[in-house]
Design an enzyme around this catalytic site. Structure first.
Site, PDB file in Angstrom:
ATOM      1  N   ARG A  18      -6.927  -3.460 -15.277  1.00  0.00           N
ATOM      2  CA  ARG A  18      -8.174  -2.820 -14.847  1.00  0.00           C
ATOM      3  C   ARG A  18      -7.989  -1.786 -13.765  1.00  0.00           C
ATOM      4  NH1 ARG A  18     -10.243  -8.644 -13.638  1.00  0.00           N
ATOM      5  NH2 ARG A  18      -8.018  -8.753 -13.225  1.00  0.00           N
ATOM      6  N   ARG A  38       4.309  -6.599 -18.592  1.00  0.00           N
ATOM      7  CA  ARG A  38       4.461  -6.110 -19.967  1.00  0.00           C
ATOM      8  C   ARG A  38       5.894  -5.778 -20.364  1.00  0.00           C
ATOM      9  NH1 ARG A  38      -0.050  -8.147 -22.230  1.00  0.00           N
ATOM     10  NH2 ARG A  38      -1.881  -7.623 -20.998  1.00  0.00           N
ATOM     11  N   THR A  61       0.798  -1.232   0.000  1.00  0.00           N
ATOM     12  CA  THR A  61       0.000   0.000   0.000  1.00  0.00           C
ATOM     13  C   THR A  61       0.834   1.287   0.000  1.00  0.00           C
ATOM     14  OG1 THR A  61      -0.392  -0.362   2.355  1.00  0.00           O
ATOM     15  CG2 THR A  61      -2.203  -0.889   0.853  1.00  0.00           C
TER      16      THR A  61
HETATM   17  C1  LIG Z   1       2.072 -12.423 -21.903  1.00  0.00           C
HETATM   18  C2  LIG Z   1       0.595 -12.240 -21.701  1.00  0.00           C
HETATM   19  C3  LIG Z   1      -0.306 -12.980 -22.449  1.00  0.00           C
HETATM   20  C4  LIG Z   1      -1.669 -12.812 -22.262  1.00  0.00           C
HETATM   21  N1  LIG Z   1      -2.543 -13.538 -23.035  1.00  0.00           N
HETATM   22  C5  LIG Z   1      -3.872 -13.351 -22.900  1.00  0.00           C
HETATM   23  C6  LIG Z   1      -4.822 -14.082 -23.699  1.00  0.00           C
HETATM   24  O1  LIG Z   1      -4.454 -14.878 -24.528  1.00  0.00           O
HETATM   25  N2  LIG Z   1      -6.131 -13.850 -23.511  1.00  0.00           N
HETATM   26  C7  LIG Z   1      -6.584 -12.975 -22.562  1.00  0.00           C
HETATM   27  O2  LIG Z   1      -7.801 -12.808 -22.437  1.00  0.00           O
HETATM   28  N3  LIG Z   1      -5.737 -12.289 -21.788  1.00  0.00           N
HETATM   29  C8  LIG Z   1      -4.405 -12.443 -21.930  1.00  0.00           C
HETATM   30  N4  LIG Z   1      -3.536 -11.724 -21.153  1.00  0.00           N
HETATM   31  C9  LIG Z   1      -4.080 -10.772 -20.189  1.00  0.00           C
HETATM   32  C10 LIG Z   1      -3.969 -11.314 -18.739  1.00  0.00           C
HETATM   33  O3  LIG Z   1      -4.739 -12.490 -18.593  1.00  0.00           O
HETATM   34  C11 LIG Z   1      -4.449 -10.251 -17.740  1.00  0.00           C
HETATM   35  O4  LIG Z   1      -5.790  -9.937 -18.019  1.00  0.00           O
HETATM   36  C12 LIG Z   1      -3.636  -8.984 -17.843  1.00  0.00           C
HETATM   37  O5  LIG Z   1      -2.267  -9.281 -17.837  1.00  0.00           O
HETATM   38  C13 LIG Z   1      -3.973  -8.086 -16.673  1.00  0.00           C
HETATM   39  O6  LIG Z   1      -3.451  -8.678 -15.520  1.00  0.00           O
HETATM   40  P1  LIG Z   1      -4.102  -8.426 -14.094  1.00  0.00           P
HETATM   41  O7  LIG Z   1      -5.517  -8.879 -14.082  1.00  0.00           O
HETATM   42  O8  LIG Z   1      -3.195  -9.030 -13.071  1.00  0.00           O
HETATM   43  O9  LIG Z   1      -3.955  -6.830 -14.006  1.00  0.00           O
HETATM   44  P2  LIG Z   1      -4.952  -5.701 -13.517  1.00  0.00           P
HETATM   45  O10 LIG Z   1      -6.246  -5.743 -14.226  1.00  0.00           O
HETATM   46  O11 LIG Z   1      -4.157  -4.448 -13.598  1.00  0.00           O
HETATM   47  O12 LIG Z   1      -5.228  -6.018 -12.038  1.00  0.00           O
HETATM   48  C14 LIG Z   1      -4.211  -5.937 -11.049  1.00  0.00           C
HETATM   49  C15 LIG Z   1      -4.579  -6.880  -9.941  1.00  0.00           C
HETATM   50  O13 LIG Z   1      -5.796  -6.404  -9.343  1.00  0.00           O
HETATM   51  C16 LIG Z   1      -6.615  -7.503  -8.997  1.00  0.00           C
HETATM   52  N5  LIG Z   1      -7.888  -7.374  -9.719  1.00  0.00           N
HETATM   53  C17 LIG Z   1      -8.231  -6.383 -10.592  1.00  0.00           C
HETATM   54  N6  LIG Z   1      -9.473  -6.548 -11.013  1.00  0.00           N
HETATM   55  C18 LIG Z   1      -9.938  -7.679 -10.421  1.00  0.00           C
HETATM   56  C19 LIG Z   1     -11.164  -8.389 -10.471  1.00  0.00           C
HETATM   57  N7  LIG Z   1     -12.189  -7.972 -11.198  1.00  0.00           N
HETATM   58  N8  LIG Z   1     -11.273  -9.492  -9.732  1.00  0.00           N
HETATM   59  C20 LIG Z   1     -10.266  -9.935  -8.970  1.00  0.00           C
HETATM   60  N9  LIG Z   1      -9.072  -9.303  -8.873  1.00  0.00           N
HETATM   61  C21 LIG Z   1      -8.920  -8.198  -9.592  1.00  0.00           C
HETATM   62  C22 LIG Z   1      -5.861  -8.764  -9.355  1.00  0.00           C
HETATM   63  O14 LIG Z   1      -5.120  -9.166  -8.239  1.00  0.00           O
HETATM   64  C23 LIG Z   1      -4.900  -8.295 -10.417  1.00  0.00           C
HETATM   65  O15 LIG Z   1      -3.730  -9.083 -10.526  1.00  0.00           O
HETATM   66  C24 LIG Z   1      -2.173 -11.889 -21.317  1.00  0.00           C
HETATM   67  C25 LIG Z   1      -1.253 -11.153 -20.547  1.00  0.00           C
HETATM   68  C26 LIG Z   1       0.114 -11.310 -20.725  1.00  0.00           C
HETATM   69  C27 LIG Z   1       1.069 -10.492 -19.896  1.00  0.00           C
END
Ligand SMILES: Cc1cc2nc3c(=O)[nH]c(=O)nc-3n(C[C@H](O)[C@H](O)[C@H](O)COP(=O)(O)OP(=O)(O)OC[C@H]3O[C@@H](n4cnc5c(N)ncnc54)[C@H](O)[C@@H]3O)c2cc1C
Length: 321
Positions: free
Chosen positions: A120, A225, A95
């Protein structure tokens, strides 16, 4: 950390106990002169894109200040500040990193924007193709970026293609994009609403948005990324954002690089394999003992999977710093 010892206990052991309540926190707005000089400077990415820092709030001191509100006054010097930030990063006390905010202006192709928007926790305001006319700007990858479909990574590319295939693809992309923009212009001239006319524009076209998030979430974005598994184009944007982010919080970025980007984590099986290696076993034997497969049932070597990733970790361990 020993069982039963909290993050706070650990921090107190390293940085000393607070005598009393923390000092009155500083109330003035911090500024980082070098970051101020960057405000509004467009850092080019790809053919028409850029990243610019529009604003920021806080710096390394804001992270320390937030932690001190939690833990009491324990740190007073820059050396202690660095130690505290490294401690927070190591122990995922996240935090305090949320106290720093960044606002970027980003111009990027739609196919990259679709990857960005998956994060997100950022607040985004995008150029409206309903309201404004989309500019005639599209991305054509440089020849060296048009590569073969990877056989190891279904989402990746690797290996050179014959030049004629590269040039055919690039000229097809150019022709399709031009023809799409012609259709877009014709539709606008015929009175079709902008929100509908834009449907003909392909993913290579550019969009633009404000992208604001806190440091904790920026680091999460960057850890995903900047990674070699991410698509090259978004990595270029992430690299520019990391450079700008580092100017605001150099100590936090140093810790992020050290513990997250350059650090290695081991799964339970990997730990078992490491122990076997330390006892003198070969890599295949250590992997077999740990249940990390290196070969398929037909005896052919695996290209992906936990065993392969463990061997990659070993290569990183043996490789240069
Ligand atoms: C190399 C690579 C390949 C990928 N390939 C694909 C693919 O083929 N298809 C595809 O659809 N996506 C793909 N993605 C996207 C991936 O699945 C994630 O959606 C994206 O990296 C965002 O990650 P995140 O949810 O951790 O990040 P953020 O959305 O920034 O969220 C950060 C953290 O907040 C928490 N959080 C945020 N919102 C929520 C929620 N609603 N519920 C619970 N926890 C939440 C989680 O802990 C999350 O880790 C890929 C990503 C990468 C890096």
């Amino acid at each position: 950390m020993p069982a039963g010892r909290s993050a706070r206990d650990g921090l107190m052991a390293e940085f000393g106990s607070p005598a009393a309540l923390p000092d009155e926190p500083a109330m003035s707005r911090v500024s980082v002169p070098e970051a101020d000089r960057q405000i509004g400077v467009k850092h080019p990415v790809l053919s028409h894109g850029f990243v610019a820092l529009v604003d920021y709030m806080g710096n390394d001191a804001a992270i320390v200040q937030a932690a001190r509100v939690s833990y009491g006054q324990g740190t007073k010097t820059v050396r202690d500040d660095r130690g505290l930030i490294r401690y927070l990063m190591r122990h995922r006390h996240t935090t305090p990193f949320e106290m720093v905010e960044y606002k970027f202006l980003v111009r990027l192709p739609i196919f990259v924007a679709r990857q960005f928007i998956r994060h997100r926790t950022a607040s985004v305001n995008e150029f409206s193709g309903r309201y404004s006319i989309m500019p005639d700007e599209y991305e054509i990858p440089a020849p060296e970026e048009v590569r073969h479909q990877s056989t190891r990574n279904r989402q990746g590319r690797e290996g050179a293609l014959p030049p004629e295939i590269v040039e055919r693809f690039r000229s097809d992309l150019d022709a399709v994009s031009k023809s799409a923009y012609d259709a877009y212009t014709r539709a606008l001239e015929a009175g079709v609403a902008r929100e509908t006319a834009r449907l003909v524009l392909p993913l290579a076209y550019y969009t633009e948005w404000y992208w604001k998030c806190d440091l904790h979430n920026l680091l999460h974005f960057l850890s995903l990324r900047l990674d070699p598994h991410a698509q090259e184009e978004i990595r270029l944007y992430a690299a520019e954002m990391a450079k700008l982010g580092r100017i605001v919080c150099p100590i936090a970025f140093e810790a992020f690089e050290e513990f997250q980007i350059e650090g290695l984590t081991l799964s339970r099986r990997e730990r078992v394999a490491m122990r076997a290696l330390l006892e003198g076993k070969s890599v295949p034997d250590a992997c077999a003992i740990a249940g990390l497969p290196l070969a398929r049932e037909d005896g052919k070597p695996m290209k992906t999977g936990e065993g392969v990733e463990f061997v990659e970790k070993l290569e990183r361990l043996r490789g240069p710093d």
